[in-house]
Design a protein around this motif. Structure first.
Motif, short mmCIF file in Angstrom:
data_model
loop_
_atom_site.label_atom_id
_atom_site.label_comp_id
_atom_site.label_asym_id
_atom_site.label_seq_id
_atom_site.Cartn_x
_atom_site.Cartn_y
_atom_site.Cartn_z
N TYR A 159 -38.23 -16.78 -44.02
CA TYR A 159 -39.14 -16.67 -42.87
C TYR A 159 -38.81 -17.75 -41.85
CZ TYR A 159 -43.44 -16.60 -40.14
OH TYR A 159 -44.36 -16.54 -39.11
N GLU A 160 -38.78 -17.34 -40.59
CA GLU A 160 -38.51 -18.32 -39.53
C GLU A 160 -39.41 -18.07 -38.34
OE1 GLU A 160 -34.73 -19.99 -38.55
OE2 GLU A 160 -33.76 -18.42 -39.73
N LYS A 161 -39.71 -19.16 -37.63
CA LYS A 161 -40.44 -19.04 -36.38
C LYS A 161 -39.43 -19.08 -35.23
CE LYS A 161 -44.86 -21.26 -37.67
NZ LYS A 161 -45.88 -20.82 -36.72
N GLN A 162 -39.77 -18.35 -34.20
CA GLN A 162 -38.85 -18.23 -33.08
C GLN A 162 -38.90 -19.47 -32.20
OE1 GLN A 162 -39.75 -14.69 -30.89
NE2 GLN A 162 -38.14 -15.06 -29.37
N LYS A 163 -37.76 -19.81 -31.61
CA LYS A 163 -37.73 -20.93 -30.67
C LYS A 163 -38.50 -20.57 -29.40
CE LYS A 163 -33.68 -23.77 -31.55
NZ LYS A 163 -32.43 -24.31 -31.01
N GLY A 164 -39.29 -21.50 -28.93
CA GLY A 164 -39.98 -21.31 -27.65
C GLY A 164 -40.97 -20.17 -27.63
N ALA A 165 -41.54 -19.84 -28.80
CA ALA A 165 -42.48 -18.72 -28.85
C ALA A 165 -43.84 -19.15 -29.39
CB ALA A 165 -41.89 -17.59 -29.70
N ALA A 166 -44.13 -20.44 -29.28
CA ALA A 166 -45.45 -20.97 -29.65
C ALA A 166 -45.87 -20.57 -31.06
CB ALA A 166 -46.49 -20.52 -28.62
N GLY A 167 -44.93 -20.54 -31.95
CA GLY A 167 -45.28 -20.34 -33.36
C GLY A 167 -45.09 -18.93 -33.87
#
Lengths: 532, 223
Positions: A159-167
């Motif tokens: 699982y990863e959070k996207q860059k620049g997408a506020a979480g």
């Protein structure tokens, strides 16, 4: 035979008691029973009582992360409310600070010595928030469906959070395999915690120095607890949570001496078999001796000078790399220093700290300015010597209002005043302070700043721990800067030593002179006698 | 020279006590000044361990010595006197160069000259007790543990360390002078010989009871 009797009596009466008492005074045999018990305890693998992949509600292809949270909460009905009270969610905590009273401080509103602060930069900084969508001040902290359960509980390590997408994670075709992930959730592992804590301040090991990617695969020589060839412990073994309230304090954001994760919680307050070492525990924190170096595998940032940012080459931003491959200059961030196998600095610390708030006035007579102040000194009963990484740097400040300025660093688009895109200090500072609704005179400079980060991880094997002479030495003592107490081997009273030196020299000179005169006179007398 | 006689001046325990104490004090000085970072020999950790062990050995020895001094009555040897004190000082300052005889007669019942009496008494009731007390305080020094142990609280080591170090300097200076004064006996080596063998040629004094009356001294010298 008669002659031996007094000798034998003497041996029994005098020598034997001496020998017996000396033997009795020997150190006891090493007993590592506690360590054996701990090894036994942490050898047992934690096993879940449930297989999430068999749950009907999770048999669906999620397209909306909020729906995943809703699915979780449909069974774990009370956990949402627990998380809403957690500092990982609120990024602030209630604390009493001497001189300030009760405060609500945390990542949400504090400045740091790296990217200064999250205000106006939430879109990128808050990728590491355990929620979805905190991109500005309108975020709803009371809505439990905004919680991101997976960032902590995904056991597939995908699982990863996207860059620049506020979480938010990537959605759509490139999204993580949600069906697989929700089927394999459980206790957080090192990957989960490390996803944020290893990468804080913009890259691996940049901020902490003792928390980094290498800990996912490193051996016991790097970290005796997490080493994959040892107990391979996860973060939550030492940072356990009760109702989502975790033990552990990071003093870049914390202020009070509560809820700390300590070595003593497992090892006790008298962990050594050698009593001399146990005595040290009263004033020396375990970490001081047992973490002799940090940043053992990859370097950590020790200096960050924002004042040189915004330079261009051929009109474009650029980066410089030093001889060992570390970025030493970046147009968007300024100059950096890095350290590998770094020696900590040592300070008294009692577990309480103060923070320089963005609204606080800077005292220009007292520089470098301390971003956080660690309380403690020798005479404070709660204080111990603690190893710290000190991150030094230069931060922008308002030369008229004498406050630190929070620049706007990031935006999705150009010409919004974001420093990292437009490379314009004035605009970035203006926009940042405007976002905070704080005054900015329009005149800025850069001041030297320091931030103190206690080192708690990368505990070495016991044979690598500091030895006596690392501190008890006159030259280059590790504790050379802690001058508020007397330490044998390091300290001397120079008046006393001068008196002592002269006492010995004069005694020597006196007896030598006396002896020479005697020899001289007796020779003269002998010669006189022979001549007679 | 008048009539001299070979007598047992230093008994067996006395010699054992003297030489063991001499060794321990020198050993404590070496390890102690290493702990003081004056030089490096054993390494700090070993020096501390050796120093502490030697300290206990010395304390035990001192307890035996006190017992011996009391039971044998030898403690009276250290009773200070001003008689001949000035003469003794003058002897060391001038007389010794002119080969004048010792102003104080050494006998079994009065082995020490008035200067020795004063200095050794000072060692016994001042320097050694101060060193033992400050040494024990050093050894058992504990920073107040959140006020739990109130009676043994010591905020800082500095005063203890300064006293102990000063005592060490005094003792080293004493040893230097003491070693030299060994050579000022009847002959250069007579004092040293006496402390090793116990026997020394002393002038016979008709006014004092003959040493031969003492029942302890029945054995013959084994030189």
């Amino acid at each position: 035979m008669q002659n031996f009797k007094p000798i034998l009596t003497f041996l029994f009466a005098v020598i034997a008691p001496l020998v017996i008492i000396t033997l009795a005074l020997r150190e006891p045999e090493t007993d590592h029973e506690l360590l054996n018990q701990l090894r036994e305890k942490y050898t047992h693998q934690h096993k879940l009582g449930i297989d999430h992949s068999k749950l009907a509600i999770l048999q669906q292809d999620f397209t909306n992360p909020h729906a995943i949270t809703a699915a979780c909460l449909s069974c774990h009905t009370e956990r949402g409310q627990e998380v809403l009270k957690n500092a990982h969610w609120n990024w602030e905590r209630e604390a009493f600070i001497p001189g300030r009273g009760v405060t609500y401080l945390g990542k949400k509103n504090l400045i740091n010595n790296f990217c200064t602060g999250i205000a106006s930069n939430e879109g990128t900084c808050n990728r590491c928030h355990t929620g979805y969508g905190w991109q500005d001040e309108t975020f709803d902290f009371t809505n439990e469906y905004n919680i991101d359960c997976l960032i902590c509980h995904d056991n597939t390590n995908t699982y990863e959070k996207q860059k620049g997408a506020a979480g938010y994670p990537v959605m759509g075709a490139d999204s993580p395999d949600f069906r697989n992930i929700v089927g394999h959730v459980g206790r957080p592992g090192r990957y989960n915690c490390g996803y944020c804590h290893f990468h804080s301040a913009g890259g691996n090991n940049v901020k902490h120095g003792d928390l980094e990617m290498a800990l996912l695969t490193a051996d016991r020589t790097i970290d005796v607890h997490m080493g994959v060839d040892g107990l391979d412990m996860s973060c939550v073994e030492c940072h356990p949570a009760e109702n989502h309230q975790m033990l552990g304090r990071y003093y870049g954001v914390s202020s009070s001496n509560t809820q700390r994760a300590t070595c003593e919680q497992c090892h006790g307050s008298v962990p050594h078999t050698n009593s001399k070492l146990n005595e040290h525990v009263v004033k020396v924190d375990c970490r001081t001796c047992h973490i002799p170096t940090y940043a053992k595998v990859n370097p950590t940032k020790t200096y960050w000078d924002w004042s040189t940012a915004t330079k261009r080459q051929d009109g474009k931003p650029y980066e410089l790399v030093d001889s060992v491959g570390n970025v030493s200059y970046a147009s968007i961030k300024g100059n950096f220093h890095w350290q590998k196998m770094a020696k900590p600095e040592y300070y008294w610390f009692n577990g309480t700290a103060d923070h320089h708030l963005i609204s606080d006035k800077i005292d220009l007579n007292n520089l470098p300015m301390k971003i956080n102040t660690m309380f403690g000194d020798y005479h404070d009963k709660q204080s111990k010597i603690v190893p710290m990484k000190v991150h030094r740097g230069k931060q922008p400040y308002d030369t008229e209002n004498l406050t630190i300025i929070q620049p706007k660093l990031w935006d999705k688009e150009a010409n919004q005043g974001a420093l990292w895109i437009d490379l314009d200090w004035e605009k970035a500072l203006e926009k940042g302070m405007e976002y905070l609704d704080m005054p900015y005179s329009g005149k800025h400079g850069f001041i030297e700043t320091e931030m103190y980060l206690p080192i708690s991880h990368m505990v070495s094997t016991s044979d690598q721990a500091l030895s006596c002479v690392d501190c008890h030495t006159r030259n280059e003592s590790r504790l050379a800067n802690l001058t508020d107490f007397y330490m044998p081997g390091r300290d001397q009273n120079s008046t006393l030593d001068t008196i002592g030196k002269w006492l010995i020299l004069l005694s020597l000179a006196g007896v030598l002179l006396h002896g020479i005169v005697r020899v001289f006179i007796s020779r003269k007398n002998k010669i006189a006698e022979t001549h007679k | 020279m008048s009539n001299t006689k070979l007598v047992l001046v230093y008994k067996g325990f006395e010699r054992f006590w003297h030489w063991t104490q001499a060794f321990l004090i020198i050993f404590l000085a070496v390890t102690g000044f290493e702990i003081h970072s004056s030089f490096s020999l054993f390494g700090f950790e070993t020096a501390v361990n050796l120093h502490n062990k030697a300290a206990w050995a010395l304390i035990i020895l001192i307890i035996f010595a006190i017992f011996w001094h009391i039971t044998s009555g030898e403690w009276k040897q250290y009773l200070p006197t001003t008689k001949n004190l000035k003469a003794q000082i003058e002897f060391y300052l001038t007389g010794i160069f002119r080969n004048t005889p010792h102003p104080t007669k050494k006998t079994v019942l009065s082995k020490l000259n008035p200067l020795q009496r004063l200095v050794y008494l000072g060692l016994k009731i001042l320097v050694i007790p101060v060193m033992v007390m400050s040494g024990l305080a050093y050894m058992f020094y504990r920073y107040p543990q959140a006020g739990i142990i109130k009676s043994a609280n010591m905020e800082d080591l500095e005063v203890i360390a300064i006293i102990h170090t000063f005592g060490a300097f005094v003792l080293v200076a004493f040893v230097i002078v003491h070693l030299y004064l060994i050579t000022t006996g009847h002959t250069i080596t007579s004092n040293l010989n006496a402390m090793i063998t116990g026997w020394e040629e002393l002038e016979e004094d008709e006014n004092e009871p003959s040493v031969n009356d003492e029942p302890v001294f029945v054995t013959e010298p084994k030189i």
